[in-house]
Motif scaffolding. Structure first.
Motif, PDB file in Angstrom:
ATOM      1  N   ARG A   1       0.848  -1.178   0.000  1.00 27.95           N
ATOM      2  CA  ARG A   1       0.000   0.000   0.000  1.00 27.95           C
ATOM      3  C   ARG A   1       0.887   1.232   0.000  1.00 27.95           C
ATOM      4  O   ARG A   1       2.040   1.166   0.398  1.00 27.95           O
ATOM      5  N   THR A   2       0.343   2.328  -0.474  1.00 21.80           N
ATOM      6  CA  THR A   2       1.114   3.558  -0.523  1.00 21.80           C
ATOM      7  C   THR A   2       0.695   4.494   0.589  1.00 21.80           C
ATOM      8  O   THR A   2      -0.427   4.417   1.092  1.00 21.80           O
ATOM      9  N   PHE A   3       1.599   5.349   0.966  1.00 19.84           N
ATOM     10  CA  PHE A   3       1.293   6.351   1.983  1.00 19.84           C
ATOM     11  C   PHE A   3       2.238   7.513   1.772  1.00 19.84           C
ATOM     12  O   PHE A   3       3.254   7.391   1.073  1.00 19.84           O
ATOM     13  N   ASN A   4       1.916   8.659   2.337  1.00 20.17           N
ATOM     14  CA  ASN A   4       2.791   9.805   2.153  1.00 20.17           C
ATOM     15  C   ASN A   4       3.444  10.206   3.464  1.00 20.17           C
ATOM     16  O   ASN A   4       3.177   9.622   4.513  1.00 20.17           O
ATOM     17  N   SER A   5       4.291  11.190   3.383  1.00 19.53           N
ATOM     18  CA  SER A   5       5.099  11.567   4.525  1.00 19.53           C
ATOM     19  C   SER A   5       4.282  12.230   5.627  1.00 19.53           C
ATOM     20  O   SER A   5       4.806  12.533   6.682  1.00 19.53           O
ATOM     21  N   LEU A   6       2.991  12.451   5.376  1.00 20.28           N
ATOM     22  CA  LEU A   6       2.149  13.030   6.416  1.00 20.28           C
ATOM     23  C   LEU A   6       1.765  11.994   7.455  1.00 20.28           C
ATOM     24  O   LEU A   6       1.398  12.330   8.570  1.00 20.28           O
ATOM     25  N   ALA A   7       1.843  10.719   7.073  1.00 18.14           N
ATOM     26  CA  ALA A   7       1.464   9.664   8.007  1.00 18.14           C
ATOM     27  C   ALA A   7       2.316   9.752   9.263  1.00 18.14           C
ATOM     28  O   ALA A   7       3.522   9.965   9.202  1.00 18.14           O
ATOM     29  N   GLY A   8       1.699   9.573  10.389  1.00 22.37           N
ATOM     30  CA  GLY A   8       2.422   9.660  11.642  1.00 22.37           C
ATOM     31  C   GLY A   8       2.356  11.047  12.245  1.00 22.37           C
ATOM     32  O   GLY A   8       2.722  11.242  13.399  1.00 22.37           O
ATOM     33  N   THR A   9       1.878  12.012  11.487  1.00 25.86           N
ATOM     34  CA  THR A   9       1.699  13.366  12.001  1.00 25.86           C
ATOM     35  C   THR A   9       0.247  13.540  12.418  1.00 25.86           C
ATOM     36  O   THR A   9      -0.594  12.698  12.118  1.00 25.86           O
ATOM     37  N   PRO A  10      -0.090  14.617  13.106  1.00 27.24           N
ATOM     38  CA  PRO A  10      -1.488  14.865  13.480  1.00 27.24           C
ATOM     39  C   PRO A  10      -2.425  14.828  12.294  1.00 27.24           C
ATOM     40  O   PRO A  10      -3.591  14.461  12.424  1.00 27.24           O
ATOM     41  N   LEU A  11      -1.926  15.166  11.125  1.00 26.85           N
ATOM     42  CA  LEU A  11      -2.779  15.162   9.939  1.00 26.85           C
ATOM     43  C   LEU A  11      -3.216  13.757   9.578  1.00 26.85           C
ATOM     44  O   LEU A  11      -4.199  13.567   8.891  1.00 26.85           O
ATOM     45  N   ALA A  12      -2.463  12.764  10.050  1.00 27.22           N
ATOM     46  CA  ALA A  12      -2.801  11.376   9.741  1.00 27.22           C
ATOM     47  C   ALA A  12      -4.113  10.986  10.398  1.00 27.22           C
ATOM     48  O   ALA A  12      -4.712   9.980  10.060  1.00 27.22           O
ATOM     49  N   ARG A  13      -4.559  11.787  11.349  1.00 27.75           N
ATOM     50  CA  ARG A  13      -5.846  11.488  11.987  1.00 27.75           C
ATOM     51  C   ARG A  13      -6.987  11.646  10.992  1.00 27.75           C
ATOM     52  O   ARG A  13      -8.085  11.193  11.234  1.00 27.75           O
ATOM     53  N   MET A  14      -6.707  12.301   9.886  1.00 28.20           N
ATOM     54  CA  MET A  14      -7.724  12.458   8.858  1.00 28.20           C
ATOM     55  C   MET A  14      -7.788  11.220   7.987  1.00 28.20           C
ATOM     56  O   MET A  14      -8.457  11.195   6.975  1.00 28.20           O
ATOM     57  N   ARG A  15      -7.075  10.204   8.398  1.00 25.83           N
ATOM     58  CA  ARG A  15      -6.974   8.966   7.615  1.00 25.83           C
ATOM     59  C   ARG A  15      -8.347   8.394   7.268  1.00 25.83           C
ATOM     60  O   ARG A  15      -8.511   7.727   6.262  1.00 25.83           O
ATOM     61  N   ARG A  16      -9.313   8.637   8.102  1.00 28.92           N
ATOM     62  CA  ARG A  16     -10.641   8.112   7.858  1.00 28.92           C
ATOM     63  C   ARG A  16     -11.149   8.528   6.479  1.00 28.92           C
ATOM     64  O   ARG A  16     -11.978   7.867   5.886  1.00 28.92           O
ATOM     65  N   GLN A  17     -10.629   9.643   6.004  1.00 22.19           N
ATOM     66  CA  GLN A  17     -11.073  10.123   4.695  1.00 22.19           C
ATOM     67  C   GLN A  17     -10.324   9.433   3.557  1.00 22.19           C
ATOM     68  O   GLN A  17     -10.722   9.542   2.413  1.00 22.19           O
TER      69      GLN A  17
END
Ligand SMILES: [Zn+2]
Length: 68
Positions: A32-48
């Motif tokens: 799977r792919t992911f970006n460098s935002l993962a692990g930051t507070p922005l990753a909480r938007m992962r639900r989207q």
């Protein structure tokens, strides 16, 4: 960024960039792919993400149909 946010594997490779120019990675374990935002507070938007991924696939499908 040290592990895959999906499976916690550290075995991932660079996979181009996102539309916003952010580094994108692809996990070799779950593919799977992911970006460098993962692990930051922005990753909480992962639900989207699922919705986002879905719409992206729909867009790609439409484009492929237009070409074919
Ligand atoms: Zn993974």
């Amino acid at each position: 960024m040290s592990v895959c946010p999906h499976c916690d594997s550290a075995d991932f490779t660079k996979y181009g960039t996102t539309g916003c120019g952010q580094q994108r990675y692809k996990c070799k374990s779950c593919e799977r792919t992911f970006n460098s935002l993962a692990g930051t507070p922005l990753a909480r938007m992962r639900r989207q993400d699922k919705w986002h991924q879905y719409s992206e696939e729909m867009w790609l499908t439409t484009k492929i149909r237009q070409v074919a």
